[in-house]
Design an enzyme around this catalytic site. Structure first.
Site, PDB file in Angstrom:
ATOM      1  N   TYR A  36       0.844  -1.206   0.000  1.00  0.00           N
ATOM      2  CA  TYR A  36       0.000   0.000   0.000  1.00  0.00           C
ATOM      3  C   TYR A  36       0.876   1.252   0.000  1.00  0.00           C
ATOM      4  O   TYR A  36       0.688   2.181  -0.798  1.00  0.00           O
ATOM      5  CB  TYR A  36      -0.912  -0.024   1.233  1.00  0.00           C
ATOM      6  CG  TYR A  36      -1.935   1.094   1.287  1.00  0.00           C
ATOM      7  CD1 TYR A  36      -3.134   1.001   0.581  1.00  0.00           C
ATOM      8  CD2 TYR A  36      -1.716   2.242   2.047  1.00  0.00           C
ATOM      9  CE1 TYR A  36      -4.082   2.019   0.624  1.00  0.00           C
ATOM     10  CE2 TYR A  36      -2.653   3.267   2.096  1.00  0.00           C
ATOM     11  CZ  TYR A  36      -3.839   3.146   1.391  1.00  0.00           C
ATOM     12  OH  TYR A  36      -4.782   4.158   1.440  1.00  0.00           O
TER      13      TYR A  36
ATOM     14  N   LYS B  31       1.240   4.072  -2.971  1.00  0.00           N
ATOM     15  CA  LYS B  31       0.863   5.478  -2.781  1.00  0.00           C
ATOM     16  C   LYS B  31       2.064   6.404  -3.014  1.00  0.00           C
ATOM     17  O   LYS B  31       1.916   7.498  -3.564  1.00  0.00           O
ATOM     18  CB  LYS B  31       0.257   5.688  -1.393  1.00  0.00           C
ATOM     19  CG  LYS B  31      -1.067   4.929  -1.185  1.00  0.00           C
ATOM     20  CD  LYS B  31      -2.157   5.404  -2.135  1.00  0.00           C
ATOM     21  CE  LYS B  31      -3.511   4.769  -1.873  1.00  0.00           C
ATOM     22  NZ  LYS B  31      -4.562   5.226  -2.771  1.00  0.00           N
TER      23      LYS B  31
HETATM   24  N1  LIG Z   1      -9.908   5.846   4.354  1.00  0.00           N
HETATM   25  C1  LIG Z   1      -8.722   6.318   4.565  1.00  0.00           C
HETATM   26  O1  LIG Z   1      -8.264   6.463   5.707  1.00  0.00           O
HETATM   27  C2  LIG Z   1      -7.863   6.736   3.405  1.00  0.00           C
HETATM   28  C3  LIG Z   1      -6.773   7.584   3.663  1.00  0.00           C
HETATM   29  C4  LIG Z   1      -5.960   7.964   2.620  1.00  0.00           C
HETATM   30  C5  LIG Z   1      -6.242   7.534   1.332  1.00  0.00           C
HETATM   31  N2  LIG Z   1      -7.305   6.712   1.105  1.00  0.00           N
HETATM   32  C6  LIG Z   1      -7.534   6.292  -0.270  1.00  0.00           C
HETATM   33  O2  LIG Z   1      -8.801   6.757  -0.660  1.00  0.00           O
HETATM   34  C7  LIG Z   1      -9.319   5.918  -1.708  1.00  0.00           C
HETATM   35  C8  LIG Z   1     -10.751   5.515  -1.358  1.00  0.00           C
HETATM   36  O3  LIG Z   1     -10.712   4.692  -0.210  1.00  0.00           O
HETATM   37  P1  LIG Z   1     -11.891   4.619   0.867  1.00  0.00           P
HETATM   38  O4  LIG Z   1     -11.263   4.767   2.195  1.00  0.00           O
HETATM   39  O5  LIG Z   1     -13.006   5.483   0.471  1.00  0.00           O
HETATM   40  O6  LIG Z   1     -12.299   3.080   0.769  1.00  0.00           O
HETATM   41  P2  LIG Z   1     -13.490   2.318   0.036  1.00  0.00           P
HETATM   42  O7  LIG Z   1     -13.230   0.878   0.206  1.00  0.00           O
HETATM   43  O8  LIG Z   1     -14.788   2.880   0.494  1.00  0.00           O
HETATM   44  O9  LIG Z   1     -13.292   2.750  -1.493  1.00  0.00           O
HETATM   45  C9  LIG Z   1     -12.410   2.117  -2.373  1.00  0.00           C
HETATM   46  C10 LIG Z   1     -13.187   1.743  -3.600  1.00  0.00           C
HETATM   47  O10 LIG Z   1     -12.301   1.211  -4.596  1.00  0.00           O
HETATM   48  C11 LIG Z   1     -13.025   0.217  -5.289  1.00  0.00           C
HETATM   49  N3  LIG Z   1     -12.151  -0.687  -6.034  1.00  0.00           N
HETATM   50  C12 LIG Z   1     -11.328  -1.668  -5.579  1.00  0.00           C
HETATM   51  N4  LIG Z   1     -10.742  -2.325  -6.600  1.00  0.00           N
HETATM   52  C13 LIG Z   1     -11.192  -1.724  -7.734  1.00  0.00           C
HETATM   53  C14 LIG Z   1     -10.959  -1.934  -9.108  1.00  0.00           C
HETATM   54  N5  LIG Z   1     -10.117  -2.902  -9.525  1.00  0.00           N
HETATM   55  N6  LIG Z   1     -11.592  -1.140 -10.008  1.00  0.00           N
HETATM   56  C15 LIG Z   1     -12.442  -0.163  -9.597  1.00  0.00           C
HETATM   57  N7  LIG Z   1     -12.711   0.085  -8.302  1.00  0.00           N
HETATM   58  C16 LIG Z   1     -12.084  -0.688  -7.377  1.00  0.00           C
HETATM   59  C17 LIG Z   1     -13.822  -0.508  -4.209  1.00  0.00           C
HETATM   60  O11 LIG Z   1     -14.908  -1.237  -4.756  1.00  0.00           O
HETATM   61  C18 LIG Z   1     -14.245   0.659  -3.335  1.00  0.00           C
HETATM   62  O12 LIG Z   1     -15.505   1.169  -3.720  1.00  0.00           O
HETATM   63  C19 LIG Z   1      -8.357   4.736  -1.818  1.00  0.00           C
HETATM   64  O13 LIG Z   1      -7.479   4.947  -2.902  1.00  0.00           O
HETATM   65  C20 LIG Z   1      -7.597   4.794  -0.501  1.00  0.00           C
HETATM   66  O14 LIG Z   1      -6.326   4.218  -0.597  1.00  0.00           O
HETATM   67  C21 LIG Z   1      -8.124   6.325   2.108  1.00  0.00           C
END
Ligand SMILES: NC(=O)c1ccc[n+]([C@@H]2O[C@H](COP(=O)([O-])OP(=O)(O)OC[C@H]3O[C@@H](n4cnc5c(N)ncnc54)[C@H](O)[C@@H]3O)[C@@H](O)[C@H]2O)c1
Length: 277
Positions: free
Chosen positions: A172, A176
């Site tokens: 991860y 990133k």
């Molecule tokens: N939640 C946190 O703390 C956080 C912090 C920093 C960054 N992020 C990043 O934010 C983004 C969204 O994450 P989130 O926390 O909302 O989680 P989430 O699980 O709600 O959203 C991630 C989405 O990506 C989709 N996904 C996975 N594989 C896929 C594919 N092959 N094709 C299309 N879609 C796919 C999933 O179905 C899901 O809807 C991610 O990139 C995550 O790394 C999250």
């Protein structure tokens, strides 16, 4: 403000309720944008059944956006496939006549394991969605934006893990960090077409993915409960709380606005001061 009236935004991985993708689309819907909800929509071997944006969940996200007054299209896309990303870009243009803002948000962060227990296929699964997916997504968006000749915005949802190392999350963290390199390189190439490319680096947000990380790290770090772990997170943050989806959404809205026309190649921390470089 309705800064995005007549503009079209695509957000990959936006078909999960409480996800960052949904929060981003809510903000742009409120500012007048045409919204494309996109997600896997079907089970995938790299994810647990409860971790993906299903067709029903995509439709629920879309219904909520329509209730805010937005025009919405739902287009499934697996970002691991270049063809699927190209079809998403074409579908957005077919639905609304333009593609102005593309957010590479799809990501997986569920594989939390010590380095020595992490398999090659787990490594590839995370890199394949988080990094290769952003590469395909940016190509598809840039191709469409260059052809239209009106410029555009690409925004990569990276993470605090794009700036600092985190234990038990080597794939991860590497994905990133890689997104930041992709952002910088693409910003240099696409500037001549009036396309800016930036990354947003949020700290922890309790989404579906975030909740899974809370469970794992509260145990790893010896907290009795998830609540105690989150309380500690609050105490350590200069602004006294973890992130919200709306914090990331506000940063995306600024980056997509006319005010940010001269900002490109940046990796903007949205972390309440937890991350400062
Ligand atoms: N939640 C946190 O703390 C956080 C912090 C920093 C960054 N992020 C990043 O934010 C983004 C969204 O994450 P989130 O926390 O909302 O989680 P989430 O699980 O709600 O959203 C991630 C989405 O990506 C989709 N996904 C996975 N594989 C896929 C594919 N092959 N094709 C299309 N879609 C796919 C999933 O179905 C899901 O809807 C991610 O990139 C995550 O790394 C999250």
């Amino acid at each position: 403000m309705r800064r995005f009236e007549g503009k079209t935004i695509v957000v990959t991985g936006s078909g999960r309720e409480k996800g960052l993708g949904q929060a981003i689309l809510q903000r742009f819907a409120d500012e007048g944008a045409n919204c494309v909800v996109s997600d896997l929509g079907r089970p995938a071997e790299h994810m647990g059944a409860g971790d993906i944006g299903t067709t029903d969940e995509m439709e629920a996200v879309a219904a909520e956006l329509r209730a805010r007054g937005a025009q919405v299209a739902v287009i499934p896309c697996d970002v691991r496939s270049e063809e699927s990303c190209e079809a998403l870009a074409a579908g957005a243009i077919q639905a609304f006549g333009s593609l102005d803002i593309w957010v590479n948000n799809a990501g997986i962060g569920y594989i939390m394991k010590p380095l020595l227990d992490t398999s090659a296929s787990e490594w590839e699964a995370v890199i394949g969605v988080n990094l290769t997916g952003a590469f395909y997504g940016t190509k598809a968006a840039a191709r469409a934006m260059i052809a239209a000749g009106k410029g555009g915005r690409v925004i990569n949802i990276a993470s605090q893990a794009a700036k600092s190392g985190f234990p038990h999350m080597a794939p991860y963290t590497a994905s990133k960090h890689g997104m930041v390199g992709l952002t910088r390189s693409n910003a240099i190439e696409l500037g001549q077409h009036g396309i800016t490319v930036n990354a947003v680096c949020p700290n922890h947000v309790t989404t579906g993915l975030g909740a899974r990380q809370n469970e794992y790290f509260s145990k790893l770090l010896g907290f009795d409960t998830v609540a105690a772990y989150l309380e500690n997170m609050k105490r350590k943050n200069p602004m006294g709380r973890p992130g919200l989806g709306s914090d990331t959404a506000a940063a995306c809205a600024w980056l997509a606005s006319d005010d940010a026309i001269y900002v490109t190649g940046e990796a903007l921390n949205v972390s309440g001061g937890e991350e400062m470089h």
